[in-house]
Every structure is written in structure tokens, then in C-alpha cells.
Design a protein around this motif. Structure first.
Motif, PDB file in Angstrom:
ATOM      1  N   ARG A 249       0.848  -1.204   0.140  1.00  0.00           N
ATOM      2  CA  ARG A 249      -0.005   0.173   0.095  1.00  0.00           C
ATOM      3  C   ARG A 249       0.984   1.222   0.019  1.00  0.00           C
ATOM      4  NH1 ARG A 249      -3.614  -1.458   3.143  1.00  0.00           N
ATOM      5  NH2 ARG A 249      -5.141  -1.990   1.641  1.00  0.00           N
ATOM      6  N   SER A 250       1.860   1.403   0.739  1.00  0.00           N
ATOM      7  CA  SER A 250       2.865   2.456   0.960  1.00  0.00           C
ATOM      8  C   SER A 250       3.395   2.691  -0.339  1.00  0.00           C
ATOM      9  CB  SER A 250       3.669   2.383   1.957  1.00  0.00           C
ATOM     10  OG  SER A 250       4.372   3.470   2.030  1.00  0.00           O
ATOM     11  N   SER A 251       3.944   1.742  -1.210  1.00  0.00           N
ATOM     12  CA  SER A 251       4.665   2.116  -2.237  1.00  0.00           C
ATOM     13  C   SER A 251       3.755   2.394  -3.579  1.00  0.00           C
ATOM     14  CB  SER A 251       5.202   0.833  -2.949  1.00  0.00           C
ATOM     15  OG  SER A 251       4.435  -0.371  -2.958  1.00  0.00           O
ATOM     16  N   VAL A 252       2.427   1.925  -3.576  1.00  0.00           N
ATOM     17  CA  VAL A 252       1.423   2.207  -4.508  1.00  0.00           C
ATOM     18  C   VAL A 252       0.926   3.541  -4.146  1.00  0.00           C
ATOM     19  CG1 VAL A 252      -0.917   1.729  -5.337  1.00  0.00           C
ATOM     20  CG2 VAL A 252       0.699  -0.241  -4.683  1.00  0.00           C
ATOM     21  N   TYR A 253       0.785   4.068  -3.145  1.00  0.00           N
ATOM     22  CA  TYR A 253       0.412   5.465  -2.495  1.00  0.00           C
ATOM     23  C   TYR A 253       1.363   6.394  -3.001  1.00  0.00           C
ATOM     24  CZ  TYR A 253      -0.142   9.557   0.468  1.00  0.00           C
ATOM     25  OH  TYR A 253      -0.520  10.913   0.940  1.00  0.00           O
ATOM     26  N   GLN A 254       2.735   5.929  -2.814  1.00  0.00           N
ATOM     27  CA  GLN A 254       4.014   6.869  -3.132  1.00  0.00           C
ATOM     28  C   GLN A 254       3.878   7.327  -4.515  1.00  0.00           C
ATOM     29  OE1 GLN A 254       5.622   8.911  -1.448  1.00  0.00           O
ATOM     30  NE2 GLN A 254       4.705   8.265   0.603  1.00  0.00           N
ATOM     31  N   TRP A 255       3.537   5.924  -5.473  1.00  0.00           N
ATOM     32  CA  TRP A 255       3.714   6.010  -7.073  1.00  0.00           C
ATOM     33  C   TRP A 255       2.750   6.827  -7.416  1.00  0.00           C
ATOM     34  CZ3 TRP A 255       1.050   4.732 -11.373  1.00  0.00           C
ATOM     35  CH2 TRP A 255       1.736   4.527 -12.521  1.00  0.00           C
ATOM     36  N   ASN A 256       1.343   6.804  -6.762  1.00  0.00           N
ATOM     37  CA  ASN A 256       0.231   7.785  -7.332  1.00  0.00           C
ATOM     38  C   ASN A 256       0.438   9.046  -6.885  1.00  0.00           C
ATOM     39  OD1 ASN A 256      -2.450   6.258  -8.147  1.00  0.00           O
ATOM     40  ND2 ASN A 256      -1.159   4.897  -7.024  1.00  0.00           N
ATOM     41  N   LYS A 257       1.069   9.414  -5.645  1.00  0.00           N
ATOM     42  CA  LYS A 257       1.408  10.813  -5.366  1.00  0.00           C
ATOM     43  C   LYS A 257       2.213  11.413  -6.287  1.00  0.00           C
ATOM     44  CE  LYS A 257       2.520  13.355  -1.132  1.00  0.00           C
ATOM     45  NZ  LYS A 257       3.485  14.356  -2.014  1.00  0.00           N
ATOM     46  N   GLU A 258       3.249  10.589  -7.031  1.00  0.00           N
ATOM     47  CA  GLU A 258       3.864  11.124  -7.722  1.00  0.00           C
ATOM     48  C   GLU A 258       3.379  11.607  -9.207  1.00  0.00           C
ATOM     49  OE1 GLU A 258       8.207  10.186 -10.166  1.00  0.00           O
ATOM     50  OE2 GLU A 258       7.745   8.916  -8.464  1.00  0.00           O
TER      51      GLU A 258
ATOM     52  N   ASP B 123       0.150  19.233 -12.220  1.00  0.00           N
ATOM     53  CA  ASP B 123      -0.055  20.471 -12.012  1.00  0.00           C
ATOM     54  C   ASP B 123      -1.424  20.938 -11.327  1.00  0.00           C
ATOM     55  OD1 ASP B 123       2.421  21.467 -12.613  1.00  0.00           O
ATOM     56  OD2 ASP B 123       1.889  21.184 -14.989  1.00  0.00           O
ATOM     57  N   GLY B 124      -1.912  20.018 -10.440  1.00  0.00           N
ATOM     58  CA  GLY B 124      -3.102  20.071  -9.847  1.00  0.00           C
ATOM     59  C   GLY B 124      -4.510  19.638 -10.609  1.00  0.00           C
ATOM     60  N   GLN B 125      -4.093  19.097 -11.730  1.00  0.00           N
ATOM     61  CA  GLN B 125      -5.287  18.598 -12.597  1.00  0.00           C
ATOM     62  C   GLN B 125      -5.712  16.987 -12.196  1.00  0.00           C
ATOM     63  OE1 GLN B 125      -5.193  19.931 -16.727  1.00  0.00           O
ATOM     64  NE2 GLN B 125      -3.049  20.477 -16.456  1.00  0.00           N
ATOM     65  N   LEU B 126      -4.893  16.356 -11.402  1.00  0.00           N
ATOM     66  CA  LEU B 126      -5.388  15.147 -10.800  1.00  0.00           C
ATOM     67  C   LEU B 126      -5.510  15.112  -9.175  1.00  0.00           C
ATOM     68  CD1 LEU B 126      -3.170  12.609 -12.930  1.00  0.00           C
ATOM     69  CD2 LEU B 126      -5.498  13.308 -13.319  1.00  0.00           C
ATOM     70  N   PRO B 127      -6.400  14.658  -8.739  1.00  0.00           N
ATOM     71  CA  PRO B 127      -6.597  14.710  -7.294  1.00  0.00           C
ATOM     72  C   PRO B 127      -5.882  13.780  -6.497  1.00  0.00           C
ATOM     73  CG  PRO B 127      -8.239  13.444  -8.198  1.00  0.00           C
ATOM     74  CD  PRO B 127      -7.750  13.748  -9.183  1.00  0.00           C
ATOM     75  N   ASP B 128      -5.544  14.301  -5.305  1.00  0.00           N
ATOM     76  CA  ASP B 128      -4.344  13.343  -4.509  1.00  0.00           C
ATOM     77  C   ASP B 128      -5.535  12.609  -3.561  1.00  0.00           C
ATOM     78  OD1 ASP B 128      -2.171  12.421  -3.226  1.00  0.00           O
ATOM     79  OD2 ASP B 128      -1.732  14.327  -2.233  1.00  0.00           O
ATOM     80  N   PHE B 129      -4.888  11.671  -2.978  1.00  0.00           N
ATOM     81  CA  PHE B 129      -5.482  10.937  -1.955  1.00  0.00           C
ATOM     82  C   PHE B 129      -5.418  11.550  -0.499  1.00  0.00           C
ATOM     83  CE2 PHE B 129      -5.090   7.596  -5.142  1.00  0.00           C
ATOM     84  CZ  PHE B 129      -6.153   7.057  -5.103  1.00  0.00           C
ATOM     85  N   PRO B 130      -6.468  11.574   0.333  1.00  0.00           N
ATOM     86  CA  PRO B 130      -6.379  12.315   1.704  1.00  0.00           C
ATOM     87  C   PRO B 130      -5.436  11.644   2.447  1.00  0.00           C
ATOM     88  CG  PRO B 130      -8.591  11.785   1.007  1.00  0.00           C
ATOM     89  CD  PRO B 130      -7.884  11.083   0.027  1.00  0.00           C
ATOM     90  N   SER B 131      -5.068  10.078   2.369  1.00  0.00           N
ATOM     91  CA  SER B 131      -4.113   9.278   3.137  1.00  0.00           C
ATOM     92  C   SER B 131      -3.849   8.127   2.521  1.00  0.00           C
ATOM     93  CB  SER B 131      -4.726   9.295   4.655  1.00  0.00           C
ATOM     94  OG  SER B 131      -5.624   8.170   4.578  1.00  0.00           O
ATOM     95  N   GLU B 132      -2.715   7.600   3.138  1.00  0.00           N
ATOM     96  CA  GLU B 132      -2.231   6.247   2.400  1.00  0.00           C
ATOM     97  C   GLU B 132      -3.365   5.135   2.420  1.00  0.00           C
ATOM     98  OE1 GLU B 132       0.945   3.337   3.927  1.00  0.00           O
ATOM     99  OE2 GLU B 132       1.904   5.155   3.293  1.00  0.00           O
ATOM    100  N   ALA B 133      -4.116   5.257   3.794  1.00  0.00           N
ATOM    101  CA  ALA B 133      -5.279   4.191   4.014  1.00  0.00           C
ATOM    102  C   ALA B 133      -6.176   4.258   2.862  1.00  0.00           C
ATOM    103  CB  ALA B 133      -5.950   4.611   5.311  1.00  0.00           C
ATOM    104  N   HIS B 134      -6.483   5.282   2.037  1.00  0.00           N
ATOM    105  CA  HIS B 134      -7.456   5.321   1.188  1.00  0.00           C
ATOM    106  C   HIS B 134      -7.313   4.611  -0.033  1.00  0.00           C
ATOM    107  CE1 HIS B 134      -9.022   8.662   3.567  1.00  0.00           C
ATOM    108  NE2 HIS B 134     -10.058   8.854   2.733  1.00  0.00           N
TER     109      HIS B 134
END
Length: 383
Positions: free
Chosen positions: A70-79, A85-96
Motif C-alpha cells: 500500500r505504501s509504495s502504491v500510494y507513493q507512486w500515485n502521489k508522484e 499541476d493540480g489537474q489530478l486529485p490526491d488521496f487524503p491518506s495512504e489508507a484510502h
């Protein structure tokens, strides 16, 4: 893949479920590691607004994300998000991040964009400069329902990729062949796929990779630009990945060796030629592995820079068969000796992955274990 999915369903390893896009990220294998394109997401958003939402046409496929990844997938998505440039939404937390898309990734991002009200120029569904769920509800209630309640997905149990690590890559290639208002694979994505397959071949022990070695995997998704793939293969081998590293090694060699004409124009042409692509890629991979070992084991920078500098000089000497300068016969032995010297000087005890029983006693270092006189004359460049 339909037969595979039927087997998984019969075994209870695949099921259909309505899932909110709030909990769905992009799998790192998606689009051969490229992930989603921000431009394609917003182009697709405009298409869906124009054409309308159809759940029957949506072929969403995702996989459960295990706690261990989960942590690595979250970080990959965060990148991905950070680069949008703000056109894709972030996840509130890793748990999501509970699921990750293999097919339908761009469509899922469209749903997430509406939920997060990201900036958009789409006609008829914005409130000012941002997406509006209220405006979408007025225009297309089915689309609004998919956003607010979730779309219906085919979900693969996390057990499957844990048992078969290559499954997600295969599934996404199949999913790319068709989909909901499918986006064609770009030349960049094909280059990335070629690069990935070439790397796999080298990791499997091949020293030379030809187009035939990667052709089947690259063309599996039946890309529309299939006719250009042979040319893309040559382009990728020549210009991707290792070229910057190779130039750096050449500079190390040129500045460290005092011998006249130690490096000529013909040498440069040879190193950059197609006949050397496989050897250069293998050598740069070994250098990267040595550098990674130093980083992971916290080797002092001064020591790692010194011996990695020596290694780069030795690699170029081996590739060019400079007998007077070569300390080892192969780049593997050069990498082994590099790590041995680091272990010796730092008195660390981490494993040397390049050590082989056949190389015992074949080291070119001096009997005292100290740096040889010739090496003392080499001045490794920083970096």
C-alpha cells in the motif's frame, strides 16, 4: 484473458463490485509503468460529457492493494499527482488506497476529478473554473451516480499478483487493446514498454537483446503504431537510459588516465555504436547496482565516490579492451573488486553480490590489500 478471468472467478479470486473512485488509485504496472496521462484524462472527461456515461461500456478492472504494498502504491500515485499541476486529485491518506486500476484507469481519474472538483475547461459541467457535481447531475444523472456512488468494477484478489507478480503487467496489456473510449498507446509508452522488456532480458542473464526477444511482449496489446515498433526499438536502445551514464563514465576515463591517446575519436564511436548497446547496458546496470549497494548500506560518500570512480574507469577500459589499463577481464570482476575494496576499507560486512567462487584468488589488487600504484594515479570525478 477471458478464460483466465473465468478461472479466477470460479476460484473466488475475482468478483464484481461497485467501488467508489475515492479508494481506487493507479497500479504501477498500468500503461507499462507510465500510468495515466493528465491530458488524456481531461480529453476523456470531455468525451464522456459529450457522449454520456454507460456502465455497460465501462470495462473497469482493478486489483486489491495488500497492506505490504500500500505504501509504495500510494507513493507512486502521489508522484503522478505531483506531476499533474493540480489537474489530478490526491488521496487524503495512504489508507484510502484500497484498490489499483489495471484497466479503466483514465475513466477512474475522471470520476475522481469530479469528486475533487479540480480545475477544468469542460463545457457545461463547471461552476466557474472547477468541475461541478451539481451541473453534472443536471446533465447526466448516470454519470453523476458513477461519480458519487461508484462504478461497477471487476476486482481481482490481491492474492493473485502476490502469487504471480507478472499478472498485472499481462492484464494491463490485454486491457489496453480495448476499453471505455480507449486511448491508443503512444510512441512514448511503446518506448517505455520496450525499455522494460529489454531490462527484463538483461536481468534474466542475456548479454545481447534483439528485437525478436521483445517483439511478442511489446506487440501483445496490438498497438496501432505497431509498424513503427522496430524503429522505436533501435531508438530506445540507442538513446534511453544508459547514454547519460555512459558519457559520465567516458569522462571519468578521459580525465583519470594520463596515458597519451588513451581515448580516441574511434573509441567514442565504438562505445556509441549499436554493436555495443548490449554490453554498455549491462555495464551501466552493474554500476547502478554498485551505487545502490553503497546507498543502501550507508557507505561513506568519500569512499563510495572513490571506488565507484575507479570502477567507471575500469569499465570503459574493459569495453574498449585497453589491455594496458584493464585491471580485470570482465565488468563483473571489476564490480566484484569495487565492492571488495569498499568492504575492506570500511570494514563493513554486507554481502558482495558479484562474488563468485571462480573469482577467488583472481583479484588484481596488490597482495597487501591496498590500492595498487596504478590506481593511486587515477583521480575519480565526483558524482
Amino acid at each position: 484473458m477471458d478464460a483466465v478471468y473465468k478461472l479466477l472467478t470460479d476460484a473466488g479470486l475475482m468478483y464484481t463490485q461497485k467501488v467508489s473512485s475515492t479508494f481506487i488509485g493507479v497500479h504501477p504496472s498500468n500503461r507499462d509503468g507510465c500510468g495515466v496521462s493528465t491530458k488524456h484524462v481531461h480529453d476523456l472527461l470531455a468525451d464522456l460529457v459529450s457522449l454520456g456515461w454507460s456502465q455497460s461500456e465501462f470495462k473497469g478492472l482493478c486489483v486489491e492493494v495488500s497492506d505490504s504494498e500500500r505504501s509504495s502504491v500510494y507513493q507512486w500515485n502521489k508522484e503522478l499527482v505531483d506531476n499533474s499541476d493540480g489537474q489530478l486529485p490526491d488521496f487524503p491518506s495512504e489508507a484510502h488506497v484500497k484498490y489499483a486500476t489495471i484497466g479503466g484507469s483514465h475513466t477512474n481519474q475522471v470520476l475522481r476529478c469530479f469528486l475533487s472538483k479540480v480545475p477544468s475547461s469542460a463545457v457545461g459541467v463547471t461552476d466557474g473554473a472547477r468541475l461541478s457535481l451539481n451541473r453534472l447531475q443536471e446533465l447526466d444523472r448516470d454519470f453523476w451516480t458513477a461519480c458519487t456512488e461508484g462504478a461497477t468494477w471487476r476486482v481481482i484478489s490481491g492474492i493473485v499478483p502476490e502469487r504471480f507478480p507478472s499478472f498485472c503487467g499481462l492484464a494491463q496489456s490485454a486491457a489496453n487493446a480495448s476499453g471505455h473510449v480507449a486511448r491508443e498507446e503512444s510512441e512514448l509508452q511503446l518506448c517505455r514498454k520496450i525499455h522494460t522488456e529489454v531490462a527484463k532480458a538483461y536481468q534474466a542473464g542475456k548479454t545481447t537483446v534483439t528485437y525478436q526477444d521483445v517483439k511478442e511482449a511489446v506487440l501483445r496489446s496490438k498497438p496501432r503504431a505497431a509498424a513503427t515498433v522496430p524503429a522505436l526499438f533501435l531508438f530506445t536502445l540507442r538513446y534511453s537510459g544508459g547514454q547519460a551514464q555512459l558519457r559520465h563514465m567516458i569522462l571519468h576515463f578521459a580525465y583519470a588516465i594520463d596515458e597519451a591517446r588513451s581515448l580516441t575519436g574511434s573509441d567514442i564511436k565504438k562505445l556509441l555504436g549499436l554493436s555495443m548497446v548490449g554490453k554498455v547496458a549491462h555495464a551501466t546496470a552493474l554500476l547502478s547496482k554498485c551505487r545502490e549497494l553503497c546507498t543502501n548500506n550507508s557507505v561513506p560518500a568519500a569512499i563510495s565516490l572513490k571506488y565507484l570512480g575507479f570502477l567507471q574507469v575500469h569499465i570503459i577500459a574493459i569495453l574498449l579492451e585497453k589491455k594496458k589499463i584493464m585491471k580485470q577481464e570482465t565488468v563483473e570482476k571489476a564490480a566484484e573488486e569495487c565492492i571488495n575494496e569498499i568492504l575492506r576499507e570500511t570494514k563493513m560486512t554486507f554481502e558482495n553480490p558479484f562474488k563468485h567462487s571462480s573469482s577467488e584468488g583472481s583479484s588484481s589488487r596488490s597482495p597487501s590489500g591496498k590500492t595498487t600504484k596504478e590506481e593511486q594515479g587515477l583521480v575519480p570525478l565526483v558524482g
